[in-house]
Scaffold this motif. Structure first.
Motif, PDB file in Angstrom:
ATOM      1  N   ALA A  24       0.821  -1.212   0.000  1.00 24.27           N
ATOM      2  CA  ALA A  24       0.000   0.000   0.000  1.00 24.27           C
ATOM      3  C   ALA A  24       0.855   1.262   0.000  1.00 24.27           C
ATOM      4  N   GLY A  25       2.179   1.095  -0.095  1.00 28.27           N
ATOM      5  CA  GLY A  25       3.071   2.238  -0.222  1.00 28.27           C
ATOM      6  C   GLY A  25       3.671   2.763   1.063  1.00 28.27           C
ATOM      7  N   TYR A  26       3.500   2.043   2.159  1.00 26.98           N
ATOM      8  CA  TYR A  26       4.072   2.472   3.429  1.00 26.98           C
ATOM      9  C   TYR A  26       5.528   2.033   3.554  1.00 26.98           C
ATOM     10  N   ASP A  27       6.298   2.754   4.369  1.00 29.54           N
ATOM     11  CA  ASP A  27       7.615   2.298   4.792  1.00 29.54           C
ATOM     12  C   ASP A  27       7.402   1.428   6.027  1.00 29.54           C
ATOM     13  N   VAL A  28       7.884   0.192   5.976  1.00 31.67           N
ATOM     14  CA  VAL A  28       7.572  -0.777   7.024  1.00 31.67           C
ATOM     15  C   VAL A  28       8.837  -1.217   7.761  1.00 31.67           C
ATOM     16  N   THR A  29       8.738  -1.266   9.069  1.00 26.64           N
ATOM     17  CA  THR A  29       9.800  -1.825   9.910  1.00 26.64           C
ATOM     18  C   THR A  29       9.206  -2.945  10.744  1.00 26.64           C
ATOM     19  N   MET A  30       9.872  -4.084  10.758  1.00 29.28           N
ATOM     20  CA  MET A  30       9.484  -5.182  11.653  1.00 29.28           C
ATOM     21  C   MET A  30      10.295  -5.076  12.938  1.00 29.28           C
ATOM     22  N   PHE A  31       9.646  -5.378  14.045  1.00 26.87           N
ATOM     23  CA  PHE A  31      10.333  -5.418  15.331  1.00 26.87           C
ATOM     24  C   PHE A  31      10.087  -6.776  15.965  1.00 26.87           C
ATOM     25  N   ASN A  32      11.129  -7.563  16.103  1.00 25.88           N
ATOM     26  CA  ASN A  32      11.025  -8.874  16.744  1.00 25.88           C
ATOM     27  C   ASN A  32      12.407  -9.312  17.207  1.00 25.88           C
ATOM     28  N   ARG A  33      12.471 -10.478  17.811  1.00 28.45           N
ATOM     29  CA  ARG A  33      13.738 -10.941  18.377  1.00 28.45           C
ATOM     30  C   ARG A  33      14.711 -11.466  17.338  1.00 28.45           C
ATOM     31  N   GLY A  34      14.238 -11.671  16.126  1.00 26.37           N
ATOM     32  CA  GLY A  34      15.128 -12.159  15.078  1.00 26.37           C
ATOM     33  C   GLY A  34      15.472 -13.626  15.203  1.00 26.37           C
ATOM     34  N   THR A  35      14.617 -14.371  15.909  1.00 24.79           N
ATOM     35  CA  THR A  35      14.903 -15.799  16.117  1.00 24.79           C
ATOM     36  C   THR A  35      14.345 -16.674  15.009  1.00 24.79           C
ATOM     37  N   HIS A  48      14.314  -4.026   9.480  1.00 23.33           N
ATOM     38  CA  HIS A  48      14.192  -4.969  10.597  1.00 23.33           C
ATOM     39  C   HIS A  48      14.944  -4.423  11.800  1.00 23.33           C
ATOM     40  N   PHE A  49      14.259  -4.365  12.925  1.00 20.77           N
ATOM     41  CA  PHE A  49      14.841  -3.891  14.178  1.00 20.77           C
ATOM     42  C   PHE A  49      14.676  -5.013  15.192  1.00 20.77           C
ATOM     43  N   GLU A  50      15.777  -5.490  15.744  1.00 18.57           N
ATOM     44  CA  GLU A  50      15.712  -6.612  16.676  1.00 18.57           C
ATOM     45  C   GLU A  50      15.543  -6.143  18.118  1.00 18.57           C
ATOM     46  N   GLY A  51      14.734  -6.886  18.847  1.00 16.69           N
ATOM     47  CA  GLY A  51      14.530  -6.592  20.256  1.00 16.69           C
ATOM     48  C   GLY A  51      13.385  -7.426  20.807  1.00 16.69           C
ATOM     49  N   ASN A  52      13.270  -7.446  22.102  1.00 14.55           N
ATOM     50  CA  ASN A  52      12.228  -8.208  22.791  1.00 14.55           C
ATOM     51  C   ASN A  52      11.051  -7.287  23.080  1.00 14.55           C
ATOM     52  N   ARG A  53       9.896  -7.597  22.525  1.00 13.68           N
ATOM     53  CA  ARG A  53       8.738  -6.721  22.711  1.00 13.68           C
ATOM     54  C   ARG A  53       8.306  -6.610  24.172  1.00 13.68           C
ATOM     55  N   ARG A  54       8.747  -7.512  25.010  1.00 16.72           N
ATOM     56  CA  ARG A  54       8.378  -7.468  26.420  1.00 16.72           C
ATOM     57  C   ARG A  54       9.342  -6.607  27.231  1.00 16.72           C
ATOM     58  N   ASP A  55      10.333  -6.040  26.558  1.00 15.29           N
ATOM     59  CA  ASP A  55      11.319  -5.157  27.179  1.00 15.29           C
ATOM     60  C   ASP A  55      10.941  -3.709  26.847  1.00 15.29           C
ATOM     61  N   ASP A  61      13.464   2.203  22.357  1.00 14.01           N
ATOM     62  CA  ASP A  61      14.557   2.341  21.388  1.00 14.01           C
ATOM     63  C   ASP A  61      14.025   2.308  19.953  1.00 14.01           C
ATOM     64  N   VAL A  62      13.109   1.374  19.675  1.00 14.33           N
ATOM     65  CA  VAL A  62      12.578   1.279  18.312  1.00 14.33           C
ATOM     66  C   VAL A  62      11.662   2.464  18.014  1.00 14.33           C
ATOM     67  N   HIS A  63      10.989   2.972  19.029  1.00 11.11           N
ATOM     68  CA  HIS A  63      10.178   4.174  18.833  1.00 11.11           C
ATOM     69  C   HIS A  63      11.065   5.337  18.393  1.00 11.11           C
ATOM     70  N   THR A  64      12.203   5.498  19.062  1.00  7.42           N
ATOM     71  CA  THR A  64      13.122   6.578  18.725  1.00  7.42           C
ATOM     72  C   THR A  64      13.728   6.381  17.336  1.00  7.42           C
ATOM     73  N   ALA A  65      14.095   5.135  17.034  1.00 11.40           N
ATOM     74  CA  ALA A  65      14.761   4.846  15.764  1.00 11.40           C
ATOM     75  C   ALA A  65      13.828   4.987  14.567  1.00 11.40           C
ATOM     76  N   VAL A  66      12.585   4.565  14.712  1.00 10.08           N
ATOM     77  CA  VAL A  66      11.649   4.520  13.585  1.00 10.08           C
ATOM     78  C   VAL A  66      10.710   5.717  13.562  1.00 10.08           C
ATOM     79  N   ASP A  67      10.307   6.190  14.743  1.00  7.47           N
ATOM     80  CA  ASP A  67       9.294   7.247  14.860  1.00  7.47           C
ATOM     81  C   ASP A  67       8.079   6.900  14.011  1.00  7.47           C
ATOM     82  N   PRO A  68       7.421   5.768  14.302  1.00 12.56           N
ATOM     83  CA  PRO A  68       6.332   5.295  13.434  1.00 12.56           C
ATOM     84  C   PRO A  68       5.077   6.146  13.534  1.00 12.56           C
ATOM     85  N   ASP A  69       4.348   6.171  12.432  1.00 13.69           N
ATOM     86  CA  ASP A  69       3.022   6.776  12.433  1.00 13.69           C
ATOM     87  C   ASP A  69       1.971   5.765  12.879  1.00 13.69           C
TER      88      ASP A  69
END
Length: 328
Positions: A24-35, A48-55, A61-69
Motif C-alpha cells: 500500500a506504499g508504506y515504509d515498514v519496519t518489523m520489530f522482533n527478536r530475530g529468532t 528490521h529492528f531486533e529486540g524483545n517486545r516485552r522489554d 529504542d525502536v520508537h526513537t529509531a523509527v518514529d512510526p506513524d
C-alpha cells in the motif's frame, strides 16, 4: 501515515501484515527478536529492528529509531504487553492490537463487538501462558486498548476468528487439507455440521490496515469470512480445489466414543456455533476474499511445505477403523 512498525512480522498474520502495508506504499519496519527466518531479508522496502517486545527499553529504542506513524501489534499475548505498548507509542497516529474472537465470553450467534460480553480475566490468568487463558488474556488486552483510547491514544482492536491460509504454522486447517488431498474417505465429526467461522490471513492483514487508516479510537472490529461454511462444506470446497473426490463419513459422539475419541479431537470442530458479525469492519470498505481464491493459494502453499497437521487429529489407522465400522 507513512511509517509503519509491525511488532512481529515473520510468521503468519504478521508476515501478511508487513506485505499489506508495504504494497500500500508504506515504509515498514518489523520489530522482533530475530529468532525466526526473515521472509523480507532481501526486500529493501522492509527494515528490521531486533529486540524483545516485552522489554520496555527495547520498545522505546525502536520508537526513537523509527518514529512510526502506525504500530500494528501482532504478538501482544499478555495484557501488560498492550498496557506498555500503548504508553510507549501513545503519540502515534494509530495503534492496532491483534486481539481474537476467543476474547468473547458469551455464546451468542453472531458475536457483536458492542453487544457480546468479553471473557473476564483474573490477575493469575493475565500472567499465565496457556491455551485456557488465551481468550481471557486477549479480552484484557482489549480492555487495555479501550483504557488507552480514553486517555487520548488512537488505539483500536481487531478480533479475527480462526485464521487460515498459506504459512499457517498452527496446522489446524492443514489437517483437513492433507486428508482431502491424499485420502479417498475421511471421518467428519458431528456429521460435518460444526460451524466455526474462519478468516483468510490476507483479509486479516487488510483489516488491520483499514482500521489503522479509518478506524475509530477505542473501537474493536471483528474479522471473519463473510460466508461461514460448516465443516462438511469446507471439505467439499477443498475437494474442488484439490481436484479430487473424497467421501465424507459423518460420525456422532457415540460413534467416536467406541474408538476412544470425541468430536473435539478433530481440528476445527466446535460444539457450539462461532460466528462474528463483520458489519462494522465492512463499513470501512473491507470485504473478504472468495473461498475458491483463498483455498487455491492455501492448497498450493500446503503442497510445497512439510506441514500436514496429522499430529493434531486422530491417526489414520484409528480413522480407518471408524470408517470400516460406519460403512459395514
Amino acid at each position: 501515515m507513512d511509517d509503519v512498525l509491525v511488532i512481529g512480522g515473520t510468521r503468519f498474520i504478521g508476515r501478511y501484515t508487513v506485505s499489506e502495508f508495504r504494497d500500500a506504499g508504506y515504509d515498514v519496519t518489523m520489530f522482533n527478536r530475530g529468532t525466526r527466518a526473515n521472509p523480507f531479508v532481501d526486500d529493501e522496502a522492509v527494515a528490521h529492528f531486533e529486540g524483545n517486545r516485552r522489554d520496555r527499553d527495547a520498545l522505546e529504542d525502536v520508537h526513537t529509531a523509527v518514529d512510526p506513524d502506525v504500530v500494528v501489534d501482532c504478538v501482544a499475548y499478555f495484557p501488560e504487553d498492550v498496557r506498555v505498548a500503548t504508553d510507549v507509542f501513545a503519540d502515534v497516529d494509530a495503534y492496532v492490537y491483534v486481539s481474537s474472537g476467543a476474547a468473547y465470553g458469551e455464546e451468542r450467534v453472531p458475536k457483536r463487538e458492542d453487544d457480546t460480553a468479553l471473557e473476564p480475566c483474573s490477575d493469575e490468568q493475565a500472567t499465565t501462558d496457556s491455551a485456557e487463558t488465551y481468550g481471557p488474556r486477549k479480552a484484557e488486552g482489549d480492555r487495555e486498548v479501550f483504557s488507552a483510547a480514553e486517555a487520548g491514544v488512537r488505539a483500536m482492536s481487531v478480533r479475527p476468528t480462526v485464521v487460515y491460509g498459506p504459512h499457517d504454522y498452527t496446522e489446524r486447517f492443514a489437517y483437513w487439507v492433507d486428508r482431502v488431498d491424499v485420502e479417498d474417505r475421511v471421518v467428519v465429526p458431528g456429521d460435518g455440521l460444526s460451524l466455526w467461522q474462519m478468516a483468510y490471513v490476507e483479509d486479516v492483514a487488510s483489516a488491520l490496515r483499514l482500521v489503522a487508516e479509518a478506524g475509530t479510537a477505542g473501537e474493536a472490529y471483528n474479522v471473519g469470512d463473510e460466508h461461514a461454511p460448516m465443516l462438511g462444506q469446507w471439505l467439499d470446497l477443498l475437494a474442488e480445489t484439490c481436484e479430487t473426490g473424497v467421501e465424507t463419513v459423518g460420525a456422532t459422539a457415540r460413534d467416536l466414543a467406541r474408538h476412544g475419541l470425541e468430536p473435539q479431537d478433530f481440528p476445527m470442530y466446535r460444539a457450539s456455533p462461532h460466528l462474528l458479525e463483520t458489519a462494522k469492519l465492512r463499513a470501512l470498505g473491507w470485504s473478504s476474499t472468495p473461498h475458491r481464491v483463498a483455498l487455491q493459494r492455501t492448497v498450493a502453499e500446503h503442497r510445497e511445505n512439510e506441514r500436514t497437521g496429522r499430529q493434531f487429529g486422530p491417526d489414520r489407522e484409528t480413522e480407518g477403523e471408524i470408517l470400516d465400522a460406519l460403512t459395514e
